[in-house]
Design a protein around this motif. Structure first.
Motif, PDB file in Angstrom:
ATOM      1  N   GLY A  46       0.673  -1.401   0.080  1.00  0.00           N
ATOM      2  CA  GLY A  46       0.207  -0.338  -0.491  1.00  0.00           C
ATOM      3  C   GLY A  46       0.597   1.171  -0.130  1.00  0.00           C
ATOM      4  N   LEU A  47       1.937   1.053   0.939  1.00  0.00           N
ATOM      5  CA  LEU A  47       2.736   2.211   1.078  1.00  0.00           C
ATOM      6  C   LEU A  47       3.386   2.613  -0.188  1.00  0.00           C
ATOM      7  CD1 LEU A  47       3.202   2.100   4.590  1.00  0.00           C
ATOM      8  CD2 LEU A  47       2.025   3.785   3.498  1.00  0.00           C
ATOM      9  N   ARG A  48       4.135   1.690  -0.609  1.00  0.00           N
ATOM     10  CA  ARG A  48       4.583   1.629  -1.983  1.00  0.00           C
ATOM     11  C   ARG A  48       4.112   1.859  -3.139  1.00  0.00           C
ATOM     12  NH1 ARG A  48       5.923  -3.510  -5.367  1.00  0.00           N
ATOM     13  NH2 ARG A  48       3.364  -3.088  -6.360  1.00  0.00           N
ATOM     14  N   ASP A  49       2.903   1.640  -3.183  1.00  0.00           N
ATOM     15  CA  ASP A  49       1.882   1.821  -4.255  1.00  0.00           C
ATOM     16  C   ASP A  49       1.286   3.451  -4.813  1.00  0.00           C
ATOM     17  OD1 ASP A  49       2.530  -0.267  -5.560  1.00  0.00           O
ATOM     18  OD2 ASP A  49       0.342  -1.299  -4.586  1.00  0.00           O
ATOM     19  N   LEU A  50       1.494   4.108  -3.079  1.00  0.00           N
ATOM     20  CA  LEU A  50       0.902   5.492  -2.730  1.00  0.00           C
ATOM     21  C   LEU A  50       2.365   6.099  -3.512  1.00  0.00           C
ATOM     22  CD1 LEU A  50      -1.392   7.348  -1.648  1.00  0.00           C
ATOM     23  CD2 LEU A  50      -0.446   6.933   0.914  1.00  0.00           C
ATOM     24  N   ARG A  51       3.114   5.648  -2.799  1.00  0.00           N
ATOM     25  CA  ARG A  51       4.460   6.561  -3.719  1.00  0.00           C
ATOM     26  C   ARG A  51       4.679   6.620  -4.833  1.00  0.00           C
ATOM     27  NH1 ARG A  51       9.879   4.031  -1.388  1.00  0.00           N
ATOM     28  NH2 ARG A  51       9.318   3.514  -3.408  1.00  0.00           N
ATOM     29  N   ALA A  52       4.635   5.864  -5.573  1.00  0.00           N
ATOM     30  CA  ALA A  52       4.755   5.662  -7.000  1.00  0.00           C
ATOM     31  C   ALA A  52       3.860   6.048  -7.849  1.00  0.00           C
ATOM     32  CB  ALA A  52       5.367   4.060  -7.326  1.00  0.00           C
ATOM     33  N   GLY A  53       2.692   6.535  -6.958  1.00  0.00           N
ATOM     34  CA  GLY A  53       1.610   7.238  -7.574  1.00  0.00           C
ATOM     35  C   GLY A  53       0.533   5.588  -8.652  1.00  0.00           C
ATOM     36  N   LEU A  54       0.901   5.037  -8.312  1.00  0.00           N
ATOM     37  CA  LEU A  54       0.146   3.992  -8.892  1.00  0.00           C
ATOM     38  C   LEU A  54      -1.385   3.629  -8.099  1.00  0.00           C
ATOM     39  CD1 LEU A  54       2.882   0.940  -8.677  1.00  0.00           C
ATOM     40  CD2 LEU A  54       2.327   3.170 -10.549  1.00  0.00           C
ATOM     41  N   ILE A  55      -1.456   4.230  -6.718  1.00  0.00           N
ATOM     42  CA  ILE A  55      -3.385   4.471  -6.798  1.00  0.00           C
ATOM     43  C   ILE A  55      -3.081   5.347  -6.479  1.00  0.00           C
ATOM     44  CG2 ILE A  55      -3.344   1.973  -5.502  1.00  0.00           C
ATOM     45  CD1 ILE A  55      -2.816   3.313  -2.856  1.00  0.00           C
ATOM     46  N   SER A  56      -5.286   5.570  -5.900  1.00  0.00           N
ATOM     47  CA  SER A  56      -5.715   6.959  -5.952  1.00  0.00           C
ATOM     48  C   SER A  56      -5.875   7.186  -4.370  1.00  0.00           C
ATOM     49  CB  SER A  56      -6.792   7.618  -6.779  1.00  0.00           C
ATOM     50  OG  SER A  56      -7.715   8.455  -6.202  1.00  0.00           O
ATOM     51  N   PHE A  57      -6.139   8.048  -3.997  1.00  0.00           N
ATOM     52  CA  PHE A  57      -6.609   7.778  -2.372  1.00  0.00           C
ATOM     53  C   PHE A  57      -7.131   9.715  -1.823  1.00  0.00           C
ATOM     54  CE2 PHE A  57      -5.061   7.316   2.465  1.00  0.00           C
ATOM     55  CZ  PHE A  57      -5.733   6.393   2.546  1.00  0.00           C
ATOM     56  N   PRO A  58      -8.051   8.869  -2.586  1.00  0.00           N
ATOM     57  CA  PRO A  58      -8.992  10.303  -2.142  1.00  0.00           C
ATOM     58  C   PRO A  58      -9.523  10.076  -1.060  1.00  0.00           C
ATOM     59  CG  PRO A  58     -10.221   8.890  -3.876  1.00  0.00           C
ATOM     60  CD  PRO A  58      -8.758   8.473  -3.531  1.00  0.00           C
ATOM     61  N   LYS A  59     -10.533  11.542  -1.129  1.00  0.00           N
ATOM     62  CA  LYS A  59     -11.449  11.600   0.198  1.00  0.00           C
ATOM     63  C   LYS A  59     -12.734  11.112   0.090  1.00  0.00           C
ATOM     64  CE  LYS A  59     -12.053  15.134   4.385  1.00  0.00           C
ATOM     65  NZ  LYS A  59     -11.381  16.670   4.632  1.00  0.00           N
ATOM     66  N   CYS A  60     -13.352  10.599   0.923  1.00  0.00           N
ATOM     67  CA  CYS A  60     -14.777  10.364   0.195  1.00  0.00           C
ATOM     68  C   CYS A  60     -15.640  11.498   0.522  1.00  0.00           C
ATOM     69  CB  CYS A  60     -15.122   9.200   1.330  1.00  0.00           C
ATOM     70  SG  CYS A  60     -16.766   9.492   0.866  1.00  0.00           S
ATOM     71  N   SER A  61     -16.746  11.622  -0.270  1.00  0.00           N
ATOM     72  CA  SER A  61     -17.451  12.388  -0.327  1.00  0.00           C
ATOM     73  C   SER A  61     -18.799  12.822   0.311  1.00  0.00           C
ATOM     74  CB  SER A  61     -18.250  13.160  -2.502  1.00  0.00           C
ATOM     75  OG  SER A  61     -19.229  12.018  -1.846  1.00  0.00           O
ATOM     76  N   GLY A  62     -18.704  11.405   0.674  1.00  0.00           N
ATOM     77  CA  GLY A  62     -20.115  11.296   1.752  1.00  0.00           C
ATOM     78  C   GLY A  62     -19.390  10.768   3.158  1.00  0.00           C
ATOM     79  N   CYS A  63     -17.970  10.876   3.579  1.00  0.00           N
ATOM     80  CA  CYS A  63     -18.432  10.264   5.128  1.00  0.00           C
ATOM     81  C   CYS A  63     -16.398  11.079   5.611  1.00  0.00           C
ATOM     82  CB  CYS A  63     -17.894   8.790   5.903  1.00  0.00           C
ATOM     83  SG  CYS A  63     -16.275   8.143   5.087  1.00  0.00           S
ATOM     84  N   GLY A  64     -15.939  11.652   4.385  1.00  0.00           N
ATOM     85  CA  GLY A  64     -14.664  12.401   4.683  1.00  0.00           C
ATOM     86  C   GLY A  64     -13.232  11.505   4.951  1.00  0.00           C
ATOM     87  N   ALA A  65     -13.346   9.706   4.337  1.00  0.00           N
ATOM     88  CA  ALA A  65     -12.741   9.470   5.202  1.00  0.00           C
ATOM     89  C   ALA A  65     -11.744   8.897   3.825  1.00  0.00           C
ATOM     90  CB  ALA A  65     -12.624   7.560   5.711  1.00  0.00           C
ATOM     91  N   LYS A  66     -10.542   8.839   3.857  1.00  0.00           N
ATOM     92  CA  LYS A  66     -10.074   8.623   2.490  1.00  0.00           C
ATOM     93  C   LYS A  66      -9.762   6.751   2.252  1.00  0.00           C
ATOM     94  CE  LYS A  66      -6.661  11.389   1.764  1.00  0.00           C
ATOM     95  NZ  LYS A  66      -5.372  12.369   1.397  1.00  0.00           N
ATOM     96  N   PHE A  67      -9.884   7.087   0.796  1.00  0.00           N
ATOM     97  CA  PHE A  67      -9.419   4.778   0.620  1.00  0.00           C
ATOM     98  C   PHE A  67      -9.299   4.752  -0.422  1.00  0.00           C
ATOM     99  CE2 PHE A  67     -13.448   7.607  -1.029  1.00  0.00           C
ATOM    100  CZ  PHE A  67     -13.769   6.623  -2.132  1.00  0.00           C
ATOM    101  N   ILE A  68      -8.463   3.611  -0.911  1.00  0.00           N
ATOM    102  CA  ILE A  68      -8.219   3.473  -1.806  1.00  0.00           C
ATOM    103  C   ILE A  68      -9.292   3.587  -2.920  1.00  0.00           C
ATOM    104  CG2 ILE A  68      -6.630   1.606  -3.554  1.00  0.00           C
ATOM    105  CD1 ILE A  68      -4.934   0.843  -0.611  1.00  0.00           C
TER     106      ILE A  68
END
Length: 118
Positions: free
Chosen positions: A76-98
């Motif tokens: 998860g950390l490797r993919d986030l650092r490399a930009g391979l995954i998106s980790f946006p903020k939810c429009s409903g609850c405000g939590a971040k997720f893959i």
């Protein structure tokens, strides 16, 4: 060696290519998102994957009953650092997720089932 350590044969097939390979349920998606949020909040942005920071975040998550093993956390950390995954903020609850539109368990927030904020 695997059999001696784990008491069973190793699984067949290729190794996972990304953290998305580990997300097999909504709960798994929520757990990895929670781990990554804890890591980012406690350790800051992922510039390098520091083993001490990784184990610290895993220990914090274990105290909160967030089930993530070190392999999933690393991917998860490797993919986030490399930009391979998106980790946006939810429009409903405000939590971040893959977020990944191609996968069943990552096309919506695993916590509230809403789409991500644009």
């Amino acid at each position: 060696m695997w059999r001696e350590i784990h008491g069973k044969s190793s699984s067949n097939g290729k190794l996972p290519e990304s953290v998305l390979s580990f997300i097999t349920s909504r709960q798994a998606a929520a757990d990895i998102a929670a781990f990554m949020s804890v890591y980012l909040h406690q350790c800051g942005p992922v510039k390098t994957i520091d083993p001490k920071k990784l184990t610290y975040a895993l220990e914090l998550c274990a105290r909160m009953n967030i089930e993530v093993n070190i392999n999933i956390a690393y991917y998860g950390l490797r993919d986030l650092r490399a930009g391979l995954i998106s980790f946006p903020k939810c429009s409903g609850c405000g939590a971040k997720f893959i977020y990944d539109t191609e996968k069943k368990h990552t096309n919506r927030c695993p916590f509230c089932n809403q789409s991500p904020t644009k």
